[in-house]
Design a protein around this motif. Structure first.
Motif, PDB file in Angstrom:
ATOM      1  N   VAL A  20       0.862  -1.194   0.000  1.00 36.96           N
ATOM      2  CA  VAL A  20       0.000   0.000   0.000  1.00 36.96           C
ATOM      3  C   VAL A  20       0.891   1.234   0.000  1.00 36.96           C
ATOM      4  CG1 VAL A  20      -1.750   1.305   1.235  1.00 36.96           C
ATOM      5  CG2 VAL A  20      -1.805  -1.198   1.262  1.00 36.96           C
ATOM      6  N   GLY A  21       0.905   1.982  -1.148  1.00 39.10           N
ATOM      7  CA  GLY A  21       1.716   3.193  -1.231  1.00 39.10           C
ATOM      8  C   GLY A  21       3.170   2.912  -0.957  1.00 39.10           C
ATOM      9  N   ASN A  22       3.747   3.708  -0.073  1.00 36.95           N
ATOM     10  CA  ASN A  22       5.155   3.535   0.301  1.00 36.95           C
ATOM     11  C   ASN A  22       5.316   2.699   1.559  1.00 36.95           C
ATOM     12  OD1 ASN A  22       6.206   5.140  -1.838  1.00 36.95           O
ATOM     13  ND2 ASN A  22       5.677   6.998  -0.698  1.00 36.95           N
ATOM     14  N   THR A  23       4.232   2.049   1.992  1.00 38.61           N
ATOM     15  CA  THR A  23       4.295   1.235   3.202  1.00 38.61           C
ATOM     16  C   THR A  23       4.690  -0.193   2.861  1.00 38.61           C
ATOM     17  OG1 THR A  23       2.014   0.385   3.178  1.00 38.61           O
ATOM     18  CG2 THR A  23       2.358   2.623   4.036  1.00 38.61           C
ATOM     19  N   VAL A  24       4.808  -1.011   3.901  1.00 36.05           N
ATOM     20  CA  VAL A  24       5.056  -2.441   3.698  1.00 36.05           C
ATOM     21  C   VAL A  24       3.780  -3.234   3.948  1.00 36.05           C
ATOM     22  CG1 VAL A  24       7.497  -2.302   4.262  1.00 36.05           C
ATOM     23  CG2 VAL A  24       5.840  -2.658   6.097  1.00 36.05           C
ATOM     24  N   TYR A  25       2.650  -2.559   4.061  1.00 37.86           N
ATOM     25  CA  TYR A  25       1.385  -3.232   4.332  1.00 37.86           C
ATOM     26  C   TYR A  25       0.790  -3.802   3.053  1.00 37.86           C
ATOM     27  CZ  TYR A  25       1.835  -0.392   8.565  1.00 37.86           C
ATOM     28  OH  TYR A  25       2.303   0.198   9.703  1.00 37.86           O
ATOM     29  N   SER A  26       0.104  -4.899   3.184  1.00 32.46           N
ATOM     30  CA  SER A  26      -0.406  -5.641   2.033  1.00 32.46           C
ATOM     31  C   SER A  26      -1.799  -5.180   1.607  1.00 32.46           C
ATOM     32  CB  SER A  26      -0.451  -7.137   2.373  1.00 32.46           C
ATOM     33  OG  SER A  26      -1.209  -7.856   1.438  1.00 32.46           O
ATOM     34  N   LYS A  27      -1.934  -4.824   0.316  1.00 31.26           N
ATOM     35  CA  LYS A  27      -3.253  -4.488  -0.225  1.00 31.26           C
ATOM     36  C   LYS A  27      -4.180  -5.702  -0.161  1.00 31.26           C
ATOM     37  CE  LYS A  27      -1.776  -1.082  -3.726  1.00 31.26           C
ATOM     38  NZ  LYS A  27      -1.721  -0.824  -5.181  1.00 31.26           N
ATOM     39  N   HIS A  28      -3.650  -6.851  -0.536  1.00 29.15           N
ATOM     40  CA  HIS A  28      -4.467  -8.058  -0.568  1.00 29.15           C
ATOM     41  C   HIS A  28      -5.017  -8.378   0.818  1.00 29.15           C
ATOM     42  CE1 HIS A  28      -5.804 -12.039  -1.796  1.00 29.15           C
ATOM     43  NE2 HIS A  28      -5.193 -12.535  -0.721  1.00 29.15           N
TER      44      HIS A  28
END
Length: 469
Positions: A20-28
């Motif tokens: 997600v964007g510049n984060t390490v979080y997963s869109k899925h």
């Protein structure tokens, strides 16, 4: 289970472009949680854990764990924008409409509150009339954590100038907000909730005088308010002042910042005639207000064994309290508590505040000579001086009125106990002259009857008084 577990990370090697964007979080992962959330509020098949009405009242541990992760993640702007693009606010609308799980409602309001910290998202949320109405309805919830998150969300929106007026107008058009806020202030024992609701009211009154006037005049009919079930509950005939006082009594010991908030709300009321009348013409004639404020200043704030620097720490709450007392004193209403006006305690406290302020002023001057401050430091000092000046002006106005109320008996008692002497009188005169000359002259006449020598000495120290006698 942790309340807010660590959010999941995206494995970029497994799925390119999933972050997600510049984060390490997963869109899925986010997508899957929101999808499951939709299924929670609109299950395809009946859930054995559901209530007889067909809606879940509790979250399973895995779902609560995951939605709490989203709550944490929503503090990141990229995540908040992703949630906005995925129409998360519409999903939450469904939660508010269908869910009977207080924990789920609390979390969803909390996520919206985090998202609203970002200007563009806040504007989008605020302009959605349906969402705005549904959020205001949450103030009638019976769940304290949900009320707390709702109050935080409202305060966030009211603090953004671009949308503040939208919420003020919306609240003005919803009388139930007044009822629910008064219900919380008058009945809740949750200090954190009371402080946050107080901040919302303080912000509303500061933003819009018309809304404040409407709330001052409200409470003339029975209202429908919070309930633990679907049936509405008839609320008392709320008046704004008693509700504020009840909340202030709850927070006074546990949260000094909260007390400051509620005292400032009272001060805002005194900026309009209707507010002063609401205070002094309450069913008790203003006695409860006077008693609470009088007790605060005479028993808790700026006490003789406190160091002078305490006046800087308490300057805002002292200014608010003394401002309200001064407005009540000047109203000249003949109520039972007016006998307390002549009490020497408040008079001596005012002089002590002025003495402490002189000590703080000398310390500031000394510090300025010892070292050159950074530009930002000078700004802080100037702001500090500004607030102290406000406190001094309010203090002098109330002191000048009280000087005219002191009798020979009060004065003799003060002299006997050592509270009244040349030092304290000089401090009072130094601050009151020449603006409050008439009050000083009136007190000096009483002092002559009690202690001619002291009166003569004061005339020598302040020649302008002798010229006029």
């Amino acid at each position: 289970m942790d309340r807010n577990p660590s959010p999941p990370c995206s494995d970029a090697e497994e799925e390119e472009g999933d972050a997600v964007g510049n984060t390490v979080y997963s869109k899925h992962w986010l997508f899957s949680v929101l999808t499951r959330l939709i299924e929670v509020i609109a299950p395809a098949e009946p859930d054995p854990a559901a209530s007889p009405e067909g809606a879940r009242t509790e979250l399973d541990e895995e779902m609560e764990n995951d939605i709490c992760k989203v709550w944490d993640m929503s503090m990141d702007e990229d995540v908040a924008l992703f949630l906005q693009e995925f129409n998360a606010p519409d999903i939450f609308m469904g939660v508010f409409a269908k869910s009977k799980c207080p924990r789920l409602t609390e979390i969803c309001v909390g996520i919206l509150g985090n998202m609203a910290c970002f200007q563009d998202i806040c504007m989008s949320i605020s302009k959605d009339e349906n969402l705005g109405q549904v959020l205001l309805q949450r103030l009638c919830d019976s769940d304290s954590p949900t009320l707390l998150e709702t109050s935080r969300l409202l305060l966030t929106c009211l603090s953004q100038p671009e949308v503040a007026n939208v919420w003020v107008e919306r609240i003005r058009e919803n009388p139930s907000v007044y009822d629910c806020v008064c219900f919380i202030m008058s009945s809740s024992t949750n200090v954190e909730l009371l402080v946050k609701v107080g901040e919302v009211v303080d912000k509303l009154f500061d933003l819009d005088e018309e809304l404040m006037l409407n709330w001052i005049k409200s409470g003339t009919c029975r209202s429908v308010g919070p309930s633990v079930d679907d049936s509405p509950e008839e609320l008392p005939d709320f008046k704004i002042v008693p509700c504020i006082l009840e909340a202030a009594k709850q927070v006074r010991s546990d949260n000094p910042e909260g007390l400051d908030v509620y005292m400032h709300i009272l001060q805002l009321l005194t900026t309009v005639d209707e507010g002063i009348q609401a205070i002094v013409q309450a069913p008790d004639g203003g006695k409860d207000t006077w008693s609470l404020l009088y007790d605060l200043v005479c028993q808790e704030l700026c006490q003789p064994d406190d160091p002078p620097i305490i006046v800087q720490e308490q300057k805002t709450v002292l200014a608010s309290i003394l401002s309200v007392l001064s407005a009540m004193f000047a109203s000249q209403t003949e109520q039972e508590y007016t006998r307390m006006r002549k009490s020497k305690s408040c008079y001596f406290l005012l002089i002590r505040i002025l003495q402490y302020m002189e000590g703080c002023g000398k310390r500031t001057a000394d510090n300025s000579k010892e070292s050159e401050q950074e530009e930002t430091g000078r700004t802080d000092v100037n702001e500090e001086d500004f607030h102290l000046k406000i406190l001094k002006d309010i203090c002098c106005e109330l002191l000048s009125n009280m000087l005219q109320e002191l009798t020979k008996e009060n004065t003799l008692e003060g002299l006997h106990q050592g509270h009244l002497n040349e030092q304290t009188c000089s401090c009072a005169f130094q601050n009151l002259l020449p603006l409050y000359f008439a009050s000083v002259e009136s007190f000096l006449e009483v002092l002559r009857e009690a202690d001619q020598t002291l009166a003569d000495n004061l005339e020598k120290r302040f020649p302008s008084l002798k010229v006029h006698t």
